[in-house]
Design a protein around this motif. Structure first.
Motif, PDB file in Angstrom:
ATOM      1  N   LEU A  53     -70.731  -1.605  86.026  1.00 56.04           N
ATOM      2  CA  LEU A  53     -70.470  -1.572  84.588  1.00 56.04           C
ATOM      3  C   LEU A  53     -71.789  -1.727  83.857  1.00 56.04           C
ATOM      4  O   LEU A  53     -72.557  -2.661  84.131  1.00 56.04           O
ATOM      5  CB  LEU A  53     -69.511  -2.698  84.205  1.00 56.04           C
ATOM      6  N   SER A  54     -72.081  -0.819  82.925  1.00 54.92           N
ATOM      7  CA  SER A  54     -73.317  -0.913  82.152  1.00 54.92           C
ATOM      8  C   SER A  54     -73.324  -2.199  81.330  1.00 54.92           C
ATOM      9  O   SER A  54     -72.265  -2.742  80.988  1.00 54.92           O
ATOM     10  CB  SER A  54     -73.481   0.298  81.237  1.00 54.92           C
ATOM     11  N   GLN A  55     -74.512  -2.689  81.014  1.00 58.47           N
ATOM     12  CA  GLN A  55     -74.609  -3.972  80.317  1.00 58.47           C
ATOM     13  C   GLN A  55     -73.923  -3.949  78.959  1.00 58.47           C
ATOM     14  O   GLN A  55     -73.405  -4.964  78.499  1.00 58.47           O
ATOM     15  CB  GLN A  55     -76.078  -4.382  80.168  1.00 58.47           C
ATOM     16  N   ALA A  77     -69.888   2.061  79.839  1.00 56.98           N
ATOM     17  CA  ALA A  77     -69.688   2.987  80.951  1.00 56.98           C
ATOM     18  C   ALA A  77     -69.410   2.224  82.234  1.00 56.98           C
ATOM     19  O   ALA A  77     -70.130   1.281  82.572  1.00 56.98           O
ATOM     20  CB  ALA A  77     -70.918   3.877  81.135  1.00 56.98           C
ATOM     21  N   LEU A  78     -68.363   2.637  82.931  1.00 59.54           N
ATOM     22  CA  LEU A  78     -68.073   2.148  84.274  1.00 59.54           C
ATOM     23  C   LEU A  78     -68.359   3.287  85.240  1.00 59.54           C
ATOM     24  O   LEU A  78     -67.809   4.383  85.102  1.00 59.54           O
ATOM     25  CB  LEU A  78     -66.619   1.708  84.399  1.00 59.54           C
ATOM     26  N   ILE A  79     -69.239   3.052  86.207  1.00 59.72           N
ATOM     27  CA  ILE A  79     -69.675   4.076  87.155  1.00 59.72           C
ATOM     28  C   ILE A  79     -69.048   3.764  88.500  1.00 59.72           C
ATOM     29  O   ILE A  79     -69.087   2.613  88.969  1.00 59.72           O
ATOM     30  CB  ILE A  79     -71.210   4.091  87.272  1.00 59.72           C
ATOM     31  N   ASP A  99     -64.889   5.707  80.682  1.00 62.79           N
ATOM     32  CA  ASP A  99     -64.864   4.892  79.473  1.00 62.79           C
ATOM     33  C   ASP A  99     -63.950   3.702  79.767  1.00 62.79           C
ATOM     34  O   ASP A  99     -62.725   3.865  79.840  1.00 62.79           O
ATOM     35  CB  ASP A  99     -64.330   5.713  78.307  1.00 62.79           C
ATOM     36  N   PRO A 100     -64.492   2.496  79.943  1.00 59.87           N
ATOM     37  CA  PRO A 100     -63.635   1.359  80.308  1.00 59.87           C
ATOM     38  C   PRO A 100     -62.712   0.919  79.176  1.00 59.87           C
ATOM     39  O   PRO A 100     -61.752   0.183  79.418  1.00 59.87           O
ATOM     40  CB  PRO A 100     -64.645   0.262  80.667  1.00 59.87           C
ATOM     41  N   LEU A 148     -70.879   7.527  74.542  1.00 55.01           N
ATOM     42  CA  LEU A 148     -70.456   7.900  75.885  1.00 55.01           C
ATOM     43  C   LEU A 148     -70.072   9.362  75.986  1.00 55.01           C
ATOM     44  O   LEU A 148     -70.205   9.979  77.023  1.00 55.01           O
ATOM     45  CB  LEU A 148     -69.239   7.052  76.284  1.00 55.01           C
ATOM     46  N   HIS A 149     -69.595   9.928  74.921  1.00 57.24           N
ATOM     47  CA  HIS A 149     -69.055  11.271  74.958  1.00 57.24           C
ATOM     48  C   HIS A 149     -70.171  12.302  74.799  1.00 57.24           C
ATOM     49  O   HIS A 149     -71.158  12.091  74.101  1.00 57.24           O
ATOM     50  CB  HIS A 149     -67.989  11.442  73.875  1.00 57.24           C
TER      51      HIS A 149
END
Length: 328
Positions: free
Chosen positions: A79-81, A85-87, A99-100, A152-153
């Motif tokens: 998860l980005s800080q 974004a969740l990868i 997209d969390p 994010l988009h």
């Protein structure tokens, strides 16, 4: 100074997966927990803290999303800080960006020729790093559509580097806290190091006799922990490449994690023992044994207030949550 050095309150258990749980993580603010499984799903939980401290007995988790994520097992989550974004990485060879907040899959990154075992990103979410069964580390550049606006988009991703110094599967890729260097380990006995973001290859750390399963960087010092199949924990200075000390253990080491101050670290082994050591001399401070299952997947919050444990060979699969107590 408060130091959390003991596993204390049992905060309950949580179900939701249909197969072994492979990875557990927390957001940096302890608002979310996420898990990935061999059932190909990602579960996202919202964490509620009714008390003043995040490790109080009033901590509860509620399911937020359950994502049909990949065509094969989930191997890694990051998860980005900024929590935007969740990868995810999978044995299906792909990396997905989620997209969390909505559970929507935004992008799929293709490039690894075999299974993806590890994904991570830098603090600013400008780069994604991945490693896999094809014995490569890949560095992906995140491109934003509008200068200065990180939405994010409509992002695009380009694989800028394919690093092939590893000679076997890469199971973990990890950046140091300052994002000046990253390391990779896997099915060989060396720790590979590169400068970041230049990807200049540095001399590897040599000393393990067998495969390395886990590593972690000290939060402030140039220290790196590693452990694996040879049943040792090694403390390195990665600037001087000197081995500081080595601890012989009774079982293979599967996870290592420094606490936020860097004064202690947690080690998890295949005997289902969670042991907390003192950093400067390797002295054991606390040991906690998990009776259930055969092997443990462990996640720990960044502030060392919450510990999540998912034992293998326990059905239905479950995640148990503990709190660390606080000592002065």
């Amino acid at each position: 100074m408060e130091i959390k050095t003991k596993i204390d309150s049992d905060l309950g258990q949580y179900l939701g997966h249909q197969d072994e749980i492979r990875v557990i993580g927390f957001s940096t603010d302890n608002q979310w927990m996420f898990s990935g499984s061999w059932d190909k799903r990602i579960n996202i939980y919202r964490i509620s803290h009714k008390g003043a401290a995040s490790n109080s007995d009033s901590t509860t988790l509620s399911p937020e999303f359950s994502l049909d994520a990949h065509d094969s097992s989930i191997t890694s989550l990051c998860l980005s800080q900024n929590k935007q974004a969740l990868i995810s990485g999978s044995k299906d060879g792909t990396i997905k960006i989620w997209d969390p907040q909505s559970g929507q899959c935004l992008n799929t990154l293709l490039g690894h020729k075999m299974k993806v075992f590890s994904v991570t990103c830098d603090n600013s979410y400008n780069y994604i790093l991945s490693g896999g069964e094809d014995a490569t580390v890949r560095v992906w550049k995140v491109a934003y559509p509008l200068a200065g606006k990180k939405s994010l988009h409509n992002l695009s991703f380009a694989c800028e580097e394919i690093l092939n110094q590893p000679q076997a599967s890469v199971h973990v890729v990890k950046l140091n806290p300052s994002n000046s260097l990253f390391a990779a380990i896997g099915d060989e006995a060396d720790i590979h190091l590169w400068e970041f973001p230049s990807c200049h290859y540095l001399p590897s750390l040599k000393g393990h006799r067998k495969e390395i399963y886990t590593l972690d960087f000290h939060p402030t010092l140039s220290l790196l922990l590693s452990g694996g199949r040879d049943k040792t924990i090694k403390m390195w200075n990665y600037q001087t490449h000197e081995l500081q000390y080595s601890i012989q253990t009774s079982a293979e080491i599967t996870k290592l994690s420094f606490n936020p101050e860097g004064s202690h670290f947690l080690a998890v082994d295949l005997d289902n023992d969670l042991t907390i050591y003192r950093t400067h001399d390797g002295l054991i401070c606390h040991n906690h044994h998990i009776e259930e299952g055969k092997m443990l997947t462990v996640g720990i919050s960044q502030d060392w207030s919450l510990l999540a444990v998912a034992p293998f060979q326990v059905f239905p699969p479950k995640i148990k949550i503990w709190a660390f107590d606080q000592k002065t």
